[in-house]
Write a protein that holds these residues in place. Structure first.
Motif, mmCIF file in Angstrom:
data_model
loop_
_atom_site.group_PDB
_atom_site.id
_atom_site.type_symbol
_atom_site.label_atom_id
_atom_site.label_comp_id
_atom_site.label_asym_id
_atom_site.label_seq_id
_atom_site.Cartn_x
_atom_site.Cartn_y
_atom_site.Cartn_z
ATOM 1 N N ALA A 52 -37.157 -27.336 25.355
ATOM 2 C CA ALA A 52 -38.188 -26.325 25.060
ATOM 3 C C ALA A 52 -38.763 -25.777 26.361
ATOM 4 C CB ALA A 52 -39.286 -26.942 24.216
ATOM 5 N N LEU A 53 -38.915 -26.666 27.353
ATOM 6 C CA LEU A 53 -39.405 -26.227 28.668
ATOM 7 C C LEU A 53 -38.400 -25.254 29.280
ATOM 8 C CD1 LEU A 53 -41.511 -26.599 30.964
ATOM 9 C CD2 LEU A 53 -40.091 -28.440 31.822
ATOM 10 N N GLY A 54 -37.106 -25.599 29.147
ATOM 11 C CA GLY A 54 -36.038 -24.729 29.648
ATOM 12 C C GLY A 54 -36.080 -23.374 28.969
ATOM 13 N N ASP A 55 -36.351 -23.353 27.656
ATOM 14 C CA ASP A 55 -36.424 -22.082 26.928
ATOM 15 C C ASP A 55 -37.577 -21.224 27.438
ATOM 16 O OD1 ASP A 55 -34.290 -22.828 25.448
ATOM 17 O OD2 ASP A 55 -35.441 -23.523 23.718
ATOM 18 N N VAL A 56 -38.696 -21.881 27.713
ATOM 19 C CA VAL A 56 -39.861 -21.146 28.240
ATOM 20 C C VAL A 56 -39.506 -20.518 29.587
ATOM 21 C CG1 VAL A 56 -42.169 -21.477 29.212
ATOM 22 C CG2 VAL A 56 -41.613 -22.443 26.998
ATOM 23 N N ILE A 57 -38.850 -21.315 30.423
ATOM 24 C CA ILE A 57 -38.453 -20.827 31.756
ATOM 25 C C ILE A 57 -37.498 -19.643 31.599
ATOM 26 C CG2 ILE A 57 -37.178 -21.456 33.862
ATOM 27 C CD1 ILE A 57 -39.874 -22.877 33.778
ATOM 28 N N GLN A 58 -36.554 -19.789 30.671
ATOM 29 C CA GLN A 58 -35.559 -18.738 30.437
ATOM 30 C C GLN A 58 -36.254 -17.437 29.999
ATOM 31 O OE1 GLN A 58 -32.467 -19.717 31.039
ATOM 32 N NE2 GLN A 58 -31.673 -17.662 30.772
ATOM 33 N N ALA A 59 -37.237 -17.579 29.103
ATOM 34 C CA ALA A 59 -37.947 -16.401 28.602
ATOM 35 C C ALA A 59 -38.776 -15.758 29.714
ATOM 36 C CB ALA A 59 -38.844 -16.802 27.444
ATOM 37 N N LEU A 60 -39.382 -16.602 30.555
ATOM 38 C CA LEU A 60 -40.166 -16.063 31.675
ATOM 39 C C LEU A 60 -39.256 -15.337 32.645
ATOM 40 C CD1 LEU A 60 -42.552 -19.062 32.434
ATOM 41 C CD2 LEU A 60 -43.250 -16.810 31.672
ATOM 42 N N ARG A 61 -38.073 -15.930 32.836
ATOM 43 C CA ARG A 61 -37.101 -15.340 33.763
ATOM 44 C C ARG A 61 -36.634 -13.979 33.243
ATOM 45 N NH1 ARG A 61 -31.327 -17.979 34.637
ATOM 46 N NH2 ARG A 61 -30.393 -16.248 35.691
ATOM 47 N N GLN A 84 -39.474 -11.735 29.008
ATOM 48 C CA GLN A 84 -39.594 -11.417 27.599
ATOM 49 C C GLN A 84 -41.065 -11.340 27.200
ATOM 50 O OE1 GLN A 84 -37.327 -14.401 25.569
ATOM 51 N NE2 GLN A 84 -35.443 -13.792 26.578
ATOM 52 N N THR A 85 -41.310 -10.559 26.155
ATOM 53 C CA THR A 85 -42.705 -10.412 25.734
ATOM 54 C C THR A 85 -43.179 -11.670 25.008
ATOM 55 O OG1 THR A 85 -41.795 -9.194 23.895
ATOM 56 C CG2 THR A 85 -42.875 -7.905 25.600
ATOM 57 N N TYR A 86 -42.252 -12.301 24.273
ATOM 58 C CA TYR A 86 -42.631 -13.533 23.579
ATOM 59 C C TYR A 86 -42.100 -14.754 24.335
ATOM 60 C CZ TYR A 86 -42.654 -17.301 20.215
ATOM 61 O OH TYR A 86 -42.857 -18.517 19.626
ATOM 62 N N ILE A 87 -43.006 -15.601 24.735
ATOM 63 C CA ILE A 87 -42.614 -16.834 25.429
ATOM 64 C C ILE A 87 -42.832 -17.991 24.444
ATOM 65 C CG2 ILE A 87 -42.922 -18.229 27.536
ATOM 66 C CD1 ILE A 87 -42.298 -15.348 28.255
ATOM 67 N N PRO A 88 -41.790 -18.773 24.160
ATOM 68 C CA PRO A 88 -41.926 -19.805 23.101
ATOM 69 C C PRO A 88 -42.681 -21.054 23.561
ATOM 70 C CG PRO A 88 -39.710 -19.816 23.975
ATOM 71 C CD PRO A 88 -40.424 -18.723 24.678
ATOM 72 N N PHE A 89 -43.977 -20.878 23.910
ATOM 73 C CA PHE A 89 -44.776 -22.020 24.370
ATOM 74 C C PHE A 89 -44.992 -23.053 23.271
ATOM 75 C CE2 PHE A 89 -46.364 -19.017 27.680
ATOM 76 C CZ PHE A 89 -46.039 -19.781 28.782
ATOM 77 N N LEU A 119 -26.112 -32.221 39.009
ATOM 78 C CA LEU A 119 -25.707 -30.818 38.881
ATOM 79 C C LEU A 119 -26.536 -30.115 37.804
ATOM 80 C CD1 LEU A 119 -21.831 -31.013 39.209
ATOM 81 C CD2 LEU A 119 -23.402 -29.921 40.777
ATOM 82 N N CYS A 120 -26.793 -30.817 36.679
ATOM 83 C CA CYS A 120 -27.597 -30.224 35.592
ATOM 84 C C CYS A 120 -28.990 -29.887 36.096
ATOM 85 C CB CYS A 120 -27.726 -31.215 34.442
ATOM 86 S SG CYS A 120 -26.352 -31.138 33.337
ATOM 87 N N SER A 121 -29.610 -30.868 36.802
ATOM 88 C CA SER A 121 -30.981 -30.657 37.293
ATOM 89 C C SER A 121 -31.014 -29.489 38.269
ATOM 90 C CB SER A 121 -31.497 -31.913 37.995
ATOM 91 O OG SER A 121 -31.494 -32.977 37.109
ATOM 92 N N LEU A 122 -30.002 -29.427 39.147
ATOM 93 C CA LEU A 122 -30.000 -28.364 40.160
ATOM 94 C C LEU A 122 -29.766 -26.994 39.523
ATOM 95 C CD1 LEU A 122 -28.155 -30.166 43.053
ATOM 96 C CD2 LEU A 122 -30.502 -29.392 43.048
ATOM 97 N N LYS A 123 -28.952 -26.972 38.470
ATOM 98 C CA LYS A 123 -28.729 -25.688 37.785
ATOM 99 C C LYS A 123 -30.030 -25.220 37.127
ATOM 100 C CE LYS A 123 -23.842 -26.163 37.073
ATOM 101 N NZ LYS A 123 -22.854 -26.791 36.202
ATOM 102 N N PHE A 124 -30.747 -26.177 36.529
ATOM 103 C CA PHE A 124 -32.035 -25.844 35.920
ATOM 104 C C PHE A 124 -32.988 -25.319 36.999
ATOM 105 C CE2 PHE A 124 -36.330 -27.095 34.519
ATOM 106 C CZ PHE A 124 -36.397 -26.368 33.344
ATOM 107 N N ALA A 125 -32.982 -25.998 38.150
ATOM 108 C CA ALA A 125 -33.856 -25.603 39.269
ATOM 109 C C ALA A 125 -33.526 -24.191 39.712
ATOM 110 C CB ALA A 125 -33.675 -26.572 40.424
ATOM 111 N N GLN A 126 -32.253 -23.855 39.748
ATOM 112 C CA GLN A 126 -31.885 -22.504 40.188
ATOM 113 C C GLN A 126 -32.333 -21.459 39.180
ATOM 114 O OE1 GLN A 126 -27.854 -22.111 41.667
ATOM 115 N NE2 GLN A 126 -28.781 -22.355 43.651
ATOM 116 N N ARG A 127 -32.328 -21.850 37.901
ATOM 117 C CA ARG A 127 -32.827 -20.914 36.892
ATOM 118 C C ARG A 127 -34.331 -20.683 37.106
ATOM 119 N NH1 ARG A 127 -29.580 -23.429 33.121
ATOM 120 N NH2 ARG A 127 -31.255 -24.531 32.073
ATOM 121 N N VAL A 128 -35.042 -21.761 37.404
ATOM 122 C CA VAL A 128 -36.490 -21.650 37.636
ATOM 123 C C VAL A 128 -36.758 -20.786 38.861
ATOM 124 C CG1 VAL A 128 -38.603 -22.946 38.088
ATOM 125 C CG2 VAL A 128 -36.915 -23.862 36.536
ATOM 126 N N CYS A 129 -35.873 -20.923 39.863
ATOM 127 C CA CYS A 129 -36.003 -20.156 41.113
ATOM 128 C C CYS A 129 -36.045 -18.656 40.833
ATOM 129 C CB CYS A 129 -34.807 -20.435 42.003
ATOM 130 S SG CYS A 129 -35.162 -21.578 43.302
#
Ligand SMILES: Nc1ncnc2c1ncn2[C@@H]1O[C@H](COP(=O)(O)OP(=O)(O)OP(=O)(O)O)[C@@H](O)[C@H]1O
Length: 922
Positions: A838-847, A850-855, A891-901
């Motif tokens: 769910a945290l990843g989805d929020v990050i994805q939406a922020l990235r 999007q108007t709706y962020i699934p908090f 690798l998973c954590s770093l990929k997530f980190a790059q998405r957050v970046c």
């Protein structure tokens, strides 16, 4: 006469027959051979019976050569010899016979003509002359036939020569192709090596550019060679086609010759039949027989010739079939080569595509960086545009207003002077206090002494009274005794009385001095209290006067100081914004002692000492590089990590909402980074210490209130970590109408000092749910959230700010298959992974802006709603393990980190309230 002619004809026949036999002999020798052998020894066969005379000689040669395997060079040498033999070709048997026949014919004609002229009759040609003329014409035809055979032989020789040449050329071509193929394969080999080198990581091959250059060069070289080879192939094709055409034309010409020969033979047959008819009318039966025999032999010879001709036609067809075969072979080889070339071309195109993709990817990256640089440049330009204003202000202050500057320095001097005075006064106060304390002590001692003296005096007085009473008694007794006793006794009693009198007289001076001492001391004490009171009053007066003077003089300075502080805050915020309102830091966990005992302790993560924002992970033999805002090497200290976070804590005091969270695989060091051990605390404790230090510095201008609350999200249930009862909590919208979230029943504690916060942190640590798992002995099974609210009030303006600092220690993500979780642990792990998703989805939406962020998809994101979204400041510390066995999780954590970046939170907004309403401005 006829007998003579028939004898002649017989002679001619026997001579001719002999020649034909030799021819037949050669032909029979040839036909007796194995037909299968014919195709193999075509070169040798073609020498057979090309002339009637040379037939025998050729046959001998054939039998010699057929025993040994003939080589092409031998064929060639033979063909040369044959060539010579062809040139000196002649018909010795035919010429004298023809001459003889023509001579006889002439004589016969002359005789006939003389007889006719003598008799005067009309001249009739005798049958013998007719036969002779027929014979002669036949001989001519025969010679013509032989010429044709000769020509056929020549064609055959030419064909053979062509074939040999063709073979040689093909051989040369084959060897050159082989050589080329070898070259190609070596080039391809080197190319493959280059690719392999490209794929294998090496420390000096990080950028991959030299390898790629080499690859591109070799690709270019290979392309050049491929085009050359294609050109040559085309040339070869055209040559082959040319040769094919030549061969066709030759075969056609040869066929034409054969057809001509056949038609000649047919003509001869016709003539022969005519001749037989003609001779049958005039000749005897014997001659008829002879002629028929002759005819037969002629037929035989014709059949032989036809056979030869057929062979001759077969041989070219065989040679042509061979040629076709060779041609086909060649074609198949060419096709093979073409397919290899096609494959190579495909490989090349694939490589080209790959390199293009690589280049595109690099270009993309460069473009992105360029954009970032441009953005930064723009921001820098903005800053620079502000610089002149700042400079202008500074110049105005420093250059254009020297008087202000003077005033400022004077005020500063005054301020210093006042400060000096104040400190002097304080010093005096201290001295006075010291004196008072000492005098208090002295007076106390004196009072003690006085009391002791008084007690002594009282006892002495009591003693004296007793003595006096005793003396009085004695005196009375003595008086009574005197009346009764002698004069001596009276005297001794008088002496005693005198000594007593003396003793009594000796007592009063001490008593008197003691009394005076006591009185003086009392007066001193009374006076000192007065003096002390007046001195204190005086000092207070002086101090308040000094303070008033100082506050008056410092008003301007204070104003300027305020401005400076505001400016400093602004620049600080700009600095934080420049760094990015969302920052991704990565901390690599060191290999611990307990890991060293492990079998799989190979390290797969390497940090670059020259590049603080890059690290590479070796996975399946390939090195993958990741770029983040900052990478902490395994030996980085807690303080170093905090240094990167510190500006965000300052922002929180200034009224911003800040969220700092640690993310990573279970056991990767999240709790170590956020909480840390007691002797080496992590971000939480250091952040609070920094808060208190900063507040202490600002206390003259701001008044701050700090409150703390702490919750954990365990299996999607909210629990208060500051309470022991473990009551379930809920998240609700605040009924005050602000739209803010609040958790009813959550304990919020006001903290006064750092020691207090230490106790609170210890409580939260104790109350948090941890269990031992396969991956971590003290694995946190919940997300822990420490929320610090800093409410500030500007003492001068009354402006209020509310900053919020959320410090989150996420539960560790784990692969259930790897951690071996079962039962309750499995449920925990599933809930943890779900909320992280769910945290990843929020990050994805922020990235994706999007108007709706699934908090609201999880408790965790719902709680972080007002600190994680737009207008806030966020820092994520990605914790990774450097061990090879954890490479997939890393690798998973770093990929997530790059998405957050890639998330952009936009400019941060300060939560500020002036008067009754709340403003947000950045
Ligand atoms: N930088 C470090 N230096 C020394 N020890 C470390 C470091 N990072 C982690 N450790 C040690 O590794 C172990 C696991 O760390 P920690 O409990 O912080 O992991 P975690 O990510 O919080 O795990 P979980 O998600 O399961 O709670 C602890 O014993 C901790 O002391």
């Amino acid at each position: 006469m006829y007998a003579f002619y028939s004898l002649l004809v017989y002679i001619f026949y026997t001579v001719f027959k002999k020649d034909e036999e030799t021819v037949l002999e050669g032909a029979c020798g040839e036909t007796s051979e194995d037909p299968g052998h014919v195709s193999m020894e075509t070169g040798s066969r073609r020498k057979v019976g090309h002339t009637p005379r040379s037939g025998k000689r050729q046959y001998d040669r054939i039998s010699d050569s057929s025993n040994s395997s003939s080589s092409e060079s031998d064929d060639l040498s033979l063909s040369d010899e044959d060539g010579d033999a062809d040139e000196s070709y002649s018909i010795p048997a035919k010429t004298p016979l023809a001459a003889f026949l023509s001579f006889k014919q002439e004589t016969e004609k002359r005789k006939v003509s003389s007889v006719h002229t003598e008799t005067g009759e009309k001249m009739i040609e005798p049958p013998l002359v007719a036969v002779m003329s027929h014979l002669l014409s036949f001989l001519e035809q025969y010679s013509h036939l032989q010429q044709l055979q000769q020509q056929a032989e020549q064609y055959r020789m030419q064909l053979r020569r062509h074939r040999v040449q063709h073979r040689r050329k093909m051989k040369a071509l084959r060897s050159s192709y082989r050589q080329r193929l070898r070259d190609k394969s070596s080039v391809i080999h080197s190319l493959e090596e280059a690719i392999a080198q490209q794929q294998t990581p090496s420390p000096d091959n990080d950028t991959g550019t030299p390898g790629l250059h080499k690859l591109v060069q070799s690709l270019c070289g290979l392309q050049g060679e491929r085009s050359l080879l294609r050109g040559e192939l085309r040339l070869l094709h055209s040559q082959l086609e040319q040769r094919e055409q030549d061969r066709h034309s030759k075969v056609q010409a040869f066929q034409q010759q054969i057809d001509e020969l056949k038609s000649c033979i047919e003509e001869r047959e016709e003539e022969l039949s005519k001749l037989r008819i003609a001779s049958g009318e005039t000749d005897s039966e014997k001659r008829m027989l002879c002629l028929s025999a002759e005819n037969e032999s002629l037929k035989q010879s014709l059949s032989v010739t036809q056979g030869l001709l057929q062979q001759l036609s077969i041989i070219p067809s065989q040679s042509s079939s061979l040629l076709i075969k060779e041609n086909e072979n060649l074609r198949s080889r060419v096709l093979q080569l073409e397919s290899t070339l096609q494959q190579r071309a495909e490989q090349l195109s694939r490589l080209e595509r790959q390199s293009e993709q690589d280049q595109w990817r690099r270009g993309e990256e460069l473009r992105r960086r360029d954009e970032r640089v441009k953005e930064l440049q723009l921001e820098l330009d903005k800053e620079r545009s502000k610089e002149p204003v700042v400079k202008y202000v500074t110049r105005t202050v420093e250059v254009e207003s020297p008087s202000t500057l003077r005033q400022l320095t004077e005020a500063r001097q005054k301020n210093d002077h006042l400060k000096q005075r104040l400190s002097n006064e304080k010093e005096r106060c201290k001295q006075l206090e010291e004196k008072i304390r000492r005098s208090d002590e002295v007076s106390c001692n004196l009072q003690h002494k006085i009391a002791a003296y008084e007690r002594e005096i009282e006892s002495l007085q009591a003693e004296l009274m007793k003595e006096i009473e005793h003396l009085e008694e004695k005196k009375d007794e003595a008086v009574k005794a005197a009346a009764n006793c002698s004069q001596e006794q009276f005297q001794s009693l008088q002496d005693q009385f005198m000594t007593l009198q003396r003793r009594l007289n000796a007592l009063p001076p001490t008593l008197r001095s003691m009394k005076t001492d006591y009185a003086s001391l009392r007066s001193q004490v009374r006076n000192f209290a007065e003096f002390y009171g007046s001195a204190i009053k005086e000092a207070k007066k002086q101090i308040s006067a000094a303070i008033n003077e100082m506050s008056e003089a410092n008003k301007d300075l204070l104003e300027k100081y305020r401005k400076e502080v505001a400016l400093r805050r602004k620049y600080h915020e700009q600095l934080v914004e420049l760094k990015g309102n969302i920052r991704v830091l990565c901390r690599v966990k060191p290999v611990l002692k307990e890991d060293q005992h492990d079998e799989c302790q190979a390290v797969a993560v390497t940090t670059d000492p020259h590049n603080e924002s890059a690290l590479s992970v070796l996975s399946k033999g390939k090195a993958k590089t990741f770029e983040l805002d900052k990478v902490f090497h395994p030996q980085a200290t807690q303080e170093e990590v905090f240094q990167e976070i510190e500006p965000l804590i300052t922002s929180c005091i200034d009224g911003y909402h800040v969220c700092i969270f640690a993310y990573g695989q279970t056991g990767s060091g999240k709790t170590y980074t956020m909480e840390g051990p007691v002797d080496n605390p992590g971000i939480n404790q250091r952040a609070l210490k920094h808060l208190f230090n900063e507040i202490e510095e600002r206390k003259d201008m701001w008044n701050y209130t700090i409150t703390v609350s702490s919750v954990e999200v365990y299996n999607e249930v909210l629990r208060d970590l500051l309470s022991k009862d473990g009551e379930k909590l809920d998240i609700k919208i605040n009924p005050d109408g602000t739209g803010q979230l609040h958790v009813p029943g959550l304990r919020i504690k006001e903290v006064k000092n750092f020691q207090h916060i230490k106790k609170i942190l210890a409580t939260t640590r104790r109350n948090r749910i941890t269990f031992g798992t396969q991956m971590n002995q003290h694995s946190s099974r919940s997300h822990a959230l420490l929320t610090i609210t800093v409410q500030g009030t500007d003492l001068a303006t009354g402006t209020k700010t509310t900053g919020k600092l959320n410090l989150v220690d996420l539960a560790g993500s784990e692969r259930v298959s790897k951690s071996g979780a079962e039962g309750e642990r499995l449920k925990e792990a599933q809930n943890i992974n779900r909320s992280l998703l769910a945290l990843g989805d929020v990050i994805q939406a922020l990235r994706g802006r999007q108007t709706y962020i699934p908090f609201r998809n999880s408790r965790l994101t719902y709680l972080l709603q007002d600190s994680l979204g737009k207008g806030n400041k966020t820092a994520m510390v990605v914790q990774i393990s450097s061990l090879e066995r954890n490479v997939e999780e890393t690798l998973c954590s770093l990929k997530f980190a790059q998405r957050v970046c890639k998330v952009e939170l936009g400019p941060a907004a300060r939560k500020i309230e002036s008067g009754s309403h709340c403003d947000n401005y950045s």
